[in-house]
Design an enzyme around this catalytic site. Structure first.
Site, PDB file in Angstrom:
ATOM      1  N   LYS A 183      23.594  48.749  72.000  1.00 21.70           N
ATOM      2  CA  LYS A 183      22.267  49.294  71.678  1.00 21.70           C
ATOM      3  C   LYS A 183      22.110  49.256  70.161  1.00 21.70           C
ATOM      4  O   LYS A 183      22.617  50.103  69.436  1.00 21.70           O
ATOM      5  CB  LYS A 183      22.158  50.728  72.201  1.00 21.70           C
ATOM      6  CG  LYS A 183      21.000  51.561  71.655  1.00 21.70           C
ATOM      7  CD  LYS A 183      19.643  50.993  72.020  1.00 21.70           C
ATOM      8  CE  LYS A 183      18.522  51.930  71.577  1.00 21.70           C
ATOM      9  NZ  LYS A 183      18.386  52.018  70.093  1.00 21.70           N
ATOM     10  N   GLY A 237      26.790  55.379  62.271  1.00 18.55           N
ATOM     11  CA  GLY A 237      25.516  55.930  61.835  1.00 18.55           C
ATOM     12  C   GLY A 237      25.723  57.248  61.107  1.00 18.55           C
ATOM     13  O   GLY A 237      26.792  57.500  60.534  1.00 18.55           O
ATOM     14  N   SER A 238      24.722  58.086  61.151  1.00 16.50           N
ATOM     15  CA  SER A 238      24.759  59.329  60.401  1.00 16.50           C
ATOM     16  C   SER A 238      25.707  60.339  61.041  1.00 16.50           C
ATOM     17  O   SER A 238      25.946  60.332  62.248  1.00 16.50           O
ATOM     18  CB  SER A 238      23.357  59.938  60.312  1.00 16.50           C
ATOM     19  OG  SER A 238      22.966  60.466  61.572  1.00 16.50           O
ATOM     20  N   THR A 239      26.216  61.231  60.219  1.00 21.95           N
ATOM     21  CA  THR A 239      27.096  62.279  60.719  1.00 21.95           C
ATOM     22  C   THR A 239      26.360  63.195  61.686  1.00 21.95           C
ATOM     23  O   THR A 239      26.925  63.620  62.700  1.00 21.95           O
ATOM     24  CB  THR A 239      27.681  63.078  59.542  1.00 21.95           C
ATOM     25  OG1 THR A 239      28.507  62.199  58.761  1.00 21.95           O
ATOM     26  CG2 THR A 239      28.520  64.249  60.009  1.00 21.95           C
ATOM     27  N   GLY A 242      26.258  61.450  64.940  1.00 20.44           N
ATOM     28  CA  GLY A 242      27.612  61.380  65.473  1.00 20.44           C
ATOM     29  C   GLY A 242      28.030  62.670  66.156  1.00 20.44           C
ATOM     30  O   GLY A 242      28.696  62.654  67.203  1.00 20.44           O
ATOM     31  N   GLU A 259      32.049  56.149  63.195  1.00 19.50           N
ATOM     32  CA  GLU A 259      32.089  55.771  61.779  1.00 19.50           C
ATOM     33  C   GLU A 259      30.803  56.305  61.183  1.00 19.50           C
ATOM     34  O   GLU A 259      29.715  55.811  61.476  1.00 19.50           O
ATOM     35  CB  GLU A 259      32.209  54.245  61.637  1.00 19.50           C
ATOM     36  CG  GLU A 259      32.623  53.814  60.242  1.00 19.50           C
ATOM     37  CD  GLU A 259      31.471  53.803  59.271  1.00 19.50           C
ATOM     38  OE1 GLU A 259      31.418  54.719  58.414  1.00 19.50           O
ATOM     39  OE2 GLU A 259      30.639  52.907  59.361  1.00 19.50           O
ATOM     40  N   CYS A 293      27.309  52.959  53.807  1.00 18.97           N
ATOM     41  CA  CYS A 293      27.988  54.256  53.901  1.00 18.97           C
ATOM     42  C   CYS A 293      29.192  54.348  52.993  1.00 18.97           C
ATOM     43  O   CYS A 293      29.592  55.445  52.588  1.00 18.97           O
ATOM     44  CB  CYS A 293      28.377  54.535  55.350  1.00 18.97           C
ATOM     45  SG  CYS A 293      29.366  53.233  56.108  1.00 18.97           S
ATOM     46  N   GLU A 392      24.340  62.551  51.636  1.00 18.04           N
ATOM     47  CA  GLU A 392      24.188  61.093  51.634  1.00 18.04           C
ATOM     48  C   GLU A 392      22.713  60.724  51.489  1.00 18.04           C
ATOM     49  O   GLU A 392      21.884  61.131  52.301  1.00 18.04           O
ATOM     50  CB  GLU A 392      24.755  60.510  52.924  1.00 18.04           C
ATOM     51  CG  GLU A 392      24.801  59.003  52.935  1.00 18.04           C
ATOM     52  CD  GLU A 392      25.504  58.449  54.158  1.00 18.04           C
ATOM     53  OE1 GLU A 392      26.335  57.541  54.002  1.00 18.04           O
ATOM     54  OE2 GLU A 392      25.235  58.932  55.272  1.00 18.04           O
TER      55      GLU A 392
END
Length: 488
Positions: A183, A237-239, A242, A259, A293, A392
């Protein structure tokens, strides 16, 4: 075969190219704001079919056991993609907004060639390890360990380096014998969909082994995470996202690889060549408009050299203006979307409100009325507790922070919820080693050293993620270990 989409780029489900049940959505050039074409817009029903196909392919075929066949298919895919290299490079620049020079590396060619590395792993991995005999409870047994594919992988990928991240998941997952549902991000669907076209028409990869589902609906990623037929979720992707995936995956206790974000430190010690170090920090933070990142976005310099460091960094950034990504000399292209530009601009305004000084940049390029560009920006006058030093931003924004010696630099670098990457510039080997040992981060470059390679595991500490991608460690994320014993 031409890869350029005439209208919509299809889904790949169970070996067939098919339209999305939700119609299509626009693919937009971030450098010009022009609509390039459309991508297939999948629905939950399409995702359900893709997961079912992957499950059937894993459970009913020899894909997971035929190591040589998998290796051949991966090399076949690599060669077919390289044969379409000119088209795919052109489309990557248009869709991603990445500078042209990056398509010779992580934005296309590097990750495609890396498929050969994962093919080699499929062939050369020690799939069975003989542990010899032992006598547990006085009974003589012969034991062995077997590596087996984890099962169906749900791969959810971002827009910033789509080819690199897609292949860093597809390559090792397929090499390990897994089947995959990919995806990709809605911002860059063609980077995945056109690979699906090549797979369907130019490789022997069996139906259902890999399924590619593009969609404007982010909820399809949650569907992958929750479905009990999926054994492992691999997410980049973003924390914040995640964390949601971890929660969703917990219901079925599936494996997760995450990650996530970073706020990496570029540490300059007092024995370094200050001008060279600051120039490299500036180059890093504007590459692909800072949309990486692992890009160091905190520049830590000796307090007594702060003024000189600001001047050197400002000078370097002045020569790295945002430009047309099709130009071979451009380093800093556009941001991916108007939404992302708004986010970056909000952080620049936050820096001002927190008392920061915008040393250079801070706005939109006057010569770029179209496209989602932001000027390379240097912020001074803030300490490491400020939000722009802790959060970030994902744009060409560098925060310069003074430190009071090596130990203080390590302390500041570690004073972050993240631990993904970083850099150190210095001369003395012992001082360099102290920084390398002291900074809690997954990768770190010394004096410009480049760690990125197919055989190097990538991932982070703390809220930068769980597990590793690439290298043998990344390959083994997609394996399970089975212990087998029989009477001796």
């Amino acid at each position: 075969m031409t890869l350029r989409p005439a209208s919509a780029s299809d889904l790949l489900i169970d070996g067939k190219l098919t339209a999305g049940s939700g119609g299509v959505f626009d693919v937009v050039n971030p450098a010009t704001e022009e609509v390039l074409g459309q991508a297939a817009d999948a629905t939950a029903d399409d995702m359900d079919a893709a997961i079912g196909a992957a499950r059937t392919a894993f459970d009913t075929t020899d894909w997971s056991r035929d190591h040589a066949f998998r290796a051949r298919c991966l090399r076949q895919l690599r060669d077919a993609l390289l044969a379409h290299g000119d088209e795919l490079r052109e489309l990557a620049i248009a869709e991603i907004g990445c500078p042209a020079f990056l398509t010779g590396g992580p934005q296309f060619e590097g990750p495609v060639r890396d498929l050969g590395y994962f093919a080699d792993l499929a062939e050369n991995h020690t799939w069975t390890v003989d542990l010899g005999e032992a006598e547990p409870m006085g009974l003589k047994n012969h034991r062995e360990l077997r590596s087996e594919a984890a099962g169906v992988v749900g791969a959810i990928t971002p827009w910033n380096f789509p080819h690199q991240i897609n292949f860093a998941k597809i390559g090792p997952a397929l090499a390990a014998g897994c089947t995959v549902v990919l995806k990709p991000a809605p911002d860059t669907p063609w980077a995945a969909a056109l690979v699906g076209k090549v797979i369907a028409e130019e490789t022997d990869i069996p139906p259902g082994v890999i399924n590619i589902v593009t969609s404007s609906d982010h909820r399809l990623g949650a569907q992958l995470s929750e479905d009990p037929r999926v054994d492992l979720v691999s997410f980049t992707g973003s924390t914040a996202t995640g964390k949601k995936i971890m929660v969703a995956a917990a219901e079925t206790l599936k494996k997760v690889f995450l990650e996530l974000g970073g706020k990496s430190a570029f540490i300059v010690l007092d024995d370094a060549d200050l001008a060279t170090a600051c120039s490299m920090a500036a180059f890093n933070v504007v590459t692909h408009a800072g949309q990486g990142c692992a890009i160091p976005t905190r520049l830590l310099v000796p307090r007594e050299k702060l003024a000189d460091a600001i001047a050197a960094t400002r000078k370097s950034l002045a020569g790295l203006a945002a430009g047309d990504p099709t130009d071979s000399g451009t380093i800093c292209g556009p941001l991916i979307s108007a939404r992302q530009r708004d986010r970056v601009e909000s952080y620049i305004e936050l820096a001002r409100s927190e008392g920061g000084v915008i040393e250079i940049g801070g706005g939109r390029p006057a010569d770029k009325p179209k496209g989602w560009f932001v000027e390379p920006t240097l912020v001074s006058g803030l300490d490491n507790s400020s939000r722009v030093a802790q959060e970030e931003i994902f744009g060409p924004v560098l925060v310069i922070i003074p430190h009071d010696g090596d130990e203080d630099a390590i302390r500041i670098a570690n004073d972050s919820p993240y631990g993904l990457s970083g850099a150190v510039w210095a001369t003395d080997p012992d001082r360099i080693e102290a920084v390398v040992a002291g900074v809690r981060t997954g990768t770190l470059g010394i004096n410009g050293g480049i760690w990125y390679s197919a055989d190097v595991p990538f991932g982070g500490y703390k809220q930068s993620g769980i597990g590793r991608e690439m290298g043998v460690a990344g390959f083994e994320e997609y394996l399970e270990v089975k212990a087998v014993a029989r009477p001796a």
